[in-house]
Write an enzyme that holds these catalytic residues in place. Sequence first.
Site, PDB file in Angstrom:
ATOM      1  CD  GLN A 156      49.614  32.496  38.011  1.00 11.12           C
ATOM      2  OE1 GLN A 156      48.605  32.321  37.359  1.00 11.12           O
ATOM      3  NE2 GLN A 156      50.418  33.527  37.809  1.00 11.12           N
ATOM      4  N   GLY A 182      38.698  38.065  34.908  1.00 14.86           N
ATOM      5  CA  GLY A 182      39.754  37.124  34.530  1.00 14.86           C
ATOM      6  C   GLY A 182      40.816  37.829  33.720  1.00 14.86           C
ATOM      7  CB  SER A 183      43.476  36.485  31.623  1.00 12.27           C
ATOM      8  OG  SER A 183      42.708  35.633  30.805  1.00 12.27           O
ATOM      9  CD  GLU A 224      47.196  40.578  35.999  1.00 11.79           C
ATOM     10  OE1 GLU A 224      46.604  39.879  35.169  1.00 11.79           O
ATOM     11  OE2 GLU A 224      46.632  41.185  36.910  1.00 11.79           O
ATOM     12  CB  CYS A 235      43.037  42.145  39.617  1.00 12.86           C
ATOM     13  SG  CYS A 235      41.725  42.381  40.791  1.00 12.86           S
ATOM     14  CE  LYS A 279      34.065  28.365  33.411  1.00 13.17           C
ATOM     15  NZ  LYS A 279      35.280  27.874  34.113  1.00 13.17           N
ATOM     16  CD  GLU A 336      36.107  45.370  36.697  1.00 17.02           C
ATOM     17  OE1 GLU A 336      37.317  45.678  36.689  1.00 17.02           O
ATOM     18  OE2 GLU A 336      35.191  46.211  36.612  1.00 17.02           O
ATOM     19  CB  VAL A 386      39.654  34.833  28.935  1.00 17.62           C
ATOM     20  CG1 VAL A 386      38.219  34.325  29.036  1.00 17.62           C
ATOM     21  CG2 VAL A 386      40.621  33.652  28.894  1.00 17.62           C
ATOM     22  N   GLY A 387      39.022  37.944  28.253  1.00 20.05           N
ATOM     23  CA  GLY A 387      38.075  39.066  28.210  1.00 20.05           C
ATOM     24  C   GLY A 387      37.845  39.557  26.780  1.00 20.05           C
TER      25      GLY A 387
HETATM   26  P1  NDP Z   1      41.189  33.407  33.101  1.00 19.20           P
HETATM   27  O1  NDP Z   1      40.860  34.502  32.176  1.00 19.20           O
HETATM   28  O2  NDP Z   1      42.043  32.316  32.604  1.00 19.20           O
HETATM   29  O3  NDP Z   1      39.849  32.713  33.618  1.00 19.20           O
HETATM   30  C1  NDP Z   1      38.812  33.441  34.197  1.00 19.20           C
HETATM   31  C2  NDP Z   1      37.522  32.668  34.032  1.00 19.20           C
HETATM   32  O4  NDP Z   1      37.203  32.589  32.644  1.00 19.20           O
HETATM   33  C3  NDP Z   1      37.604  31.219  34.510  1.00 19.20           C
HETATM   34  O5  NDP Z   1      36.371  30.835  35.028  1.00 19.20           O
HETATM   35  C4  NDP Z   1      37.893  30.472  33.230  1.00 19.20           C
HETATM   36  O6  NDP Z   1      37.544  29.112  33.313  1.00 19.20           O
HETATM   37  C5  NDP Z   1      37.015  31.235  32.277  1.00 19.20           C
HETATM   38  N1  NDP Z   1      37.362  31.080  30.870  1.00 19.20           N
HETATM   39  C6  NDP Z   1      38.572  30.771  30.326  1.00 19.20           C
HETATM   40  N2  NDP Z   1      38.461  30.718  28.974  1.00 19.20           N
HETATM   41  C7  NDP Z   1      37.168  31.006  28.667  1.00 19.20           C
HETATM   42  C8  NDP Z   1      36.448  31.111  27.456  1.00 19.20           C
HETATM   43  N3  NDP Z   1      37.019  30.913  26.266  1.00 19.20           N
HETATM   44  N4  NDP Z   1      35.137  31.413  27.509  1.00 19.20           N
HETATM   45  C9  NDP Z   1      34.530  31.636  28.693  1.00 19.20           C
HETATM   46  N5  NDP Z   1      35.158  31.531  29.880  1.00 19.20           N
HETATM   47  C10 NDP Z   1      36.472  31.236  29.872  1.00 19.20           C
HETATM   48  O7  NDP Z   1      41.762  34.094  34.402  1.00 19.20           O
HETATM   49  P2  NDP Z   1      42.241  33.367  35.742  1.00 19.20           P
HETATM   50  O8  NDP Z   1      41.207  32.460  36.282  1.00 19.20           O
HETATM   51  O9  NDP Z   1      43.578  32.846  35.472  1.00 19.20           O
HETATM   52  O10 NDP Z   1      42.271  34.603  36.752  1.00 19.20           O
HETATM   53  C11 NDP Z   1      43.329  35.443  36.814  1.00 19.20           C
HETATM   54  C12 NDP Z   1      43.045  36.730  36.076  1.00 19.20           C
HETATM   55  O11 NDP Z   1      41.926  37.377  36.657  1.00 19.20           O
HETATM   56  C13 NDP Z   1      44.178  37.706  36.197  1.00 19.20           C
HETATM   57  O12 NDP Z   1      44.535  38.193  34.939  1.00 19.20           O
HETATM   58  C14 NDP Z   1      43.619  38.842  37.069  1.00 19.20           C
HETATM   59  O13 NDP Z   1      44.133  40.086  36.857  1.00 19.20           O
HETATM   60  C15 NDP Z   1      42.189  38.771  36.777  1.00 19.20           C
HETATM   61  N6  NDP Z   1      41.434  39.346  37.874  1.00 19.20           N
HETATM   62  C16 NDP Z   1      40.906  40.598  37.701  1.00 19.20           C
HETATM   63  C17 NDP Z   1      40.215  41.220  38.688  1.00 19.20           C
HETATM   64  C18 NDP Z   1      39.617  42.563  38.448  1.00 19.20           C
HETATM   65  O14 NDP Z   1      38.679  42.913  39.128  1.00 19.20           O
HETATM   66  N7  NDP Z   1      40.099  43.347  37.493  1.00 19.20           N
HETATM   67  C19 NDP Z   1      40.007  40.583  40.001  1.00 19.20           C
HETATM   68  C20 NDP Z   1      40.571  39.269  40.087  1.00 19.20           C
HETATM   69  C21 NDP Z   1      41.263  38.685  39.035  1.00 19.20           C
HETATM   70  P3  NDP Z   1      38.669  27.994  33.663  1.00 19.20           P
HETATM   71  O15 NDP Z   1      39.480  28.534  34.747  1.00 19.20           O
HETATM   72  O16 NDP Z   1      37.883  26.829  34.065  1.00 19.20           O
HETATM   73  O17 NDP Z   1      39.421  27.785  32.393  1.00 19.20           O
END
Ligand code: NDP
Length: 483
Positions: free
Chosen positions: A329, A226-227, A381, A282, A173, A248, A230-231
């Site tokens: 953003q 991701g964020s 962040e 990140c 996804k 992550e 959500v994590g």
């Molecule tokens: P999000 O957490 O918003 O989204 C990440 C992914 O999760 C997307 O595919 C999103 O889908 C999906 N998602 C959102 N809500 C849900 C849910 N309830 N259940 C399952 N999946 C969900 O992060 P961003 O895309 O905004 O990315 C930025 C973030 O990623 C930053 O906080 C950054 O620090 C982090 N990041 C961390 C890294 C690391 O290695 N530590 C590396 C790169 C980024 P959709 O977008 O379609 O809503």
Amino acid sequence: MPNVSSNYVAGEWVGSDAAIENRNPSELSDIVGTYSQATADQLEQALGAARSAQAVWAKSGLEARYAALMAIGTELMQRSGELGELLSREEGKPRAEGVGEVYRSGQFFTYFAAEVLRQIGDTADSVRDGIEIDVRREPVGVVAVISPWNFPTATASWKIAPALAFGNAVIWKPANLTPASAWALTEIIARQDLPPGLFNLVMGSGREIGQRLIDSPLIDAISFTGSVDVGRGIAASAVANMTKIQLEMGSKNPLVVMDDADLDLAVQCAAGGAYGGTGQKCTASSRLIVHEKVHDGFVEKLADAAGNLRVGHALAEGTQIGPVASEAQLEANLGYVRIAVEEGAKPILGGDRLRLGTDGYYMAPALFAGTRNDMRVNREEMFAPIACVIKVGSYDEALATANDTDFGLTSGIVTTSLARANHFRRHSKTGCVMVNLATAGTDYHVPFGGRGNSSFGPREQGRYAAEFYTSVKTAYVNSGTPR
Ligand code: NDP
């Protein structure tokens, strides 16, 4: 009706009634494509097909896995120019960075192709006579891969490649903001000789299809980038099904500049780390912790360097900073600029929305001095081209400030003292630490991950990836042969 790019489920390209338009953040009138949104039924089909395909794949033999991964990696590298441009067009990073990302993604696949052949277990004597023990790794099963928009191809590749290498099925996804890169990678994977359903692409919103995916008891493991919010939600859902997870998430990476630093190098590290990728990494350096003896000179030089960075269309020649990836953003970034001012930070440079030749989400890189580590701009962040300088009086204060955060992904120090560099390397509470380097920029063959709110679960990348994508089995064999 525009051409709609489909999802890939159970070995077939499948459309649906819902689709989203993908717009170029450098030029909003440019529609990169239209992408189908997977339905709940399609997700169920993917889950069923993945389970059956995984059983076939696990028995397929090492060379079949090696060949598929090598082919995917090689094609990504060969087509990095074309696919990197597509990535830059939809995400907004300068073309060279988009090309570099796709090339790097290819390297993740070729690296893990080699790891397929390096799956060697352990043997041991039992404490009981006549019994031998072997310890080997088996696939974990069906893996959900959930990836963000900022490194749409690389992040997904460093998850998909080890998942397949270690014999698993994948349901991917991707972020809905960057479906073109997801679709392009899927198109390459779909051409390989894989059991139907081994690899599935389900595009759609995280809150809908993503949530359904992570809630499914048919998933054995979830790898998420991701964020933090959500994590946390993913972790809670995973507990209900006892699903293995690897998260992550965000960070607030410090770069320490000591009084003995080479200031030109420090500025180079800070500018690259804070503003590269429009600050949407990140691993970005958003807290610049600077010794008072070099503070003023450093701020002046960094302001000069940041002011000279060329903000522009991702695909224009000479662009060093592309647009912010999305309107939401950009709004959040401008909000943090206001918060910094309200909190009493001293604006040195930038922070405004820029109106350039094309209608895009452009922003001038921002630099603030006179900030404290307890300000929101130094705690949360931002994922923005905003750097905040914190002045400190000693190395001990610098280290304590660097470690005073809820996160712990990367950190860096610029110093000419080997003793200080070594001390920092040992005492910085992060997963990755850099000496005389920017906090951003990591290799593909060694572990990547952090501490605190930045990461949860086993490390990604390199040989450490096996921890997450496999399950260890210890076999006791009574061979009837005494010692
Ligand atoms: P999000 O957490 O918003 O989204 C990440 C992914 O999760 C997307 O595919 C999103 O889908 C999906 N998602 C959102 N809500 C849900 C849910 N309830 N259940 C399952 N999946 C969900 O992060 P961003 O895309 O905004 O990315 C930025 C973030 O990623 C930053 O906080 C950054 O620090 C982090 N990041 C961390 C890294 C690391 O290695 N530590 C590396 C790169 C980024 P959709 O977008 O379609 O809503």
